[in-house]
Write an enzyme that holds these catalytic residues in place. Structure first.
Site, PDB file in Angstrom:
ATOM      1  CB  SER A 128      -0.871   0.109   1.233  1.00 55.43           C
ATOM      2  OG  SER A 128      -0.159   0.227   2.555  1.00 55.43           O
ATOM      3  CG  ASP A 129       4.257   2.476  -1.500  1.00 54.81           C
ATOM      4  OD1 ASP A 129       4.900   1.713  -1.119  1.00 54.81           O
ATOM      5  OD2 ASP A 129       4.172   2.949  -2.604  1.00 54.81           O
ATOM      6  CD1 TRP A 130      -1.460   3.882   5.961  1.00 59.99           C
ATOM      7  CD2 TRP A 130       0.406   3.266   7.086  1.00 59.99           C
ATOM      8  NE1 TRP A 130      -1.626   4.610   7.259  1.00 59.99           N
ATOM      9  CE2 TRP A 130      -0.624   3.994   7.978  1.00 59.99           C
ATOM     10  CE3 TRP A 130       1.702   2.823   7.647  1.00 59.99           C
ATOM     11  CZ2 TRP A 130      -0.264   4.303   9.421  1.00 59.99           C
ATOM     12  CZ3 TRP A 130       1.890   2.931   9.081  1.00 59.99           C
ATOM     13  CH2 TRP A 130       0.966   3.525   9.871  1.00 59.99           C
TER      14      TRP A 130
ATOM     15  CG  HIS B  95       0.159   6.522   1.508  1.00 60.53           C
ATOM     16  ND1 HIS B  95       0.062   5.648   0.560  1.00 60.53           N
ATOM     17  CD2 HIS B  95      -0.998   5.976   2.053  1.00 60.53           C
ATOM     18  CE1 HIS B  95      -0.638   4.623   0.483  1.00 60.53           C
ATOM     19  NE2 HIS B  95      -1.446   4.908   1.642  1.00 60.53           N
TER      20      HIS B  95
END
Length: 91
Positions: free
Chosen positions: A45-47, A49
């Site tokens: 997710s690239d959380w 971000h």
């Protein structure tokens, strides 16, 4: 490196390829990677971000995987089997 089986690609960052919710520019890129080496793809997710002022919805990002990989077996491979192989998780 991908062709030689020496690397994995994380399917992530769809928000770099257009606007929510479709992030349409990510579709051909993700599909090309999946077609080239489904056994070398993982999803992320690239959380949290850190590059984005307006944070994308992670549920929408995950839903994009269904567009990128329409069959259940490939999605399972990307979400389960490949991370097991890459990180050495117990099966």
């Amino acid at each position: 490196m991908l062709d030689r089986g020496r690397a994995f690609v994380k399917l992530s960052g769809a928000y770099f390829f257009g606007d929510a919710p479709a992030y349409a520019g990510a579709l051909p890129v993700a599909q090309a990677y999946v077609a080239a080496a489904p056994e070398r793809m993982v999803w992320g997710s690239d959380w949290p971000h850190p590059t984005e002022a307006d944070k994308p919805d992670d549920a929408i990002l995950l839903d994009l995987l269904s567009d990128w990989t329409p069959d259940d077996a490939t999605r399972r491979r990307i979400l389960v089997d490949n991370p097991v192989a890459l990180y050495g998780f117990p099966p």
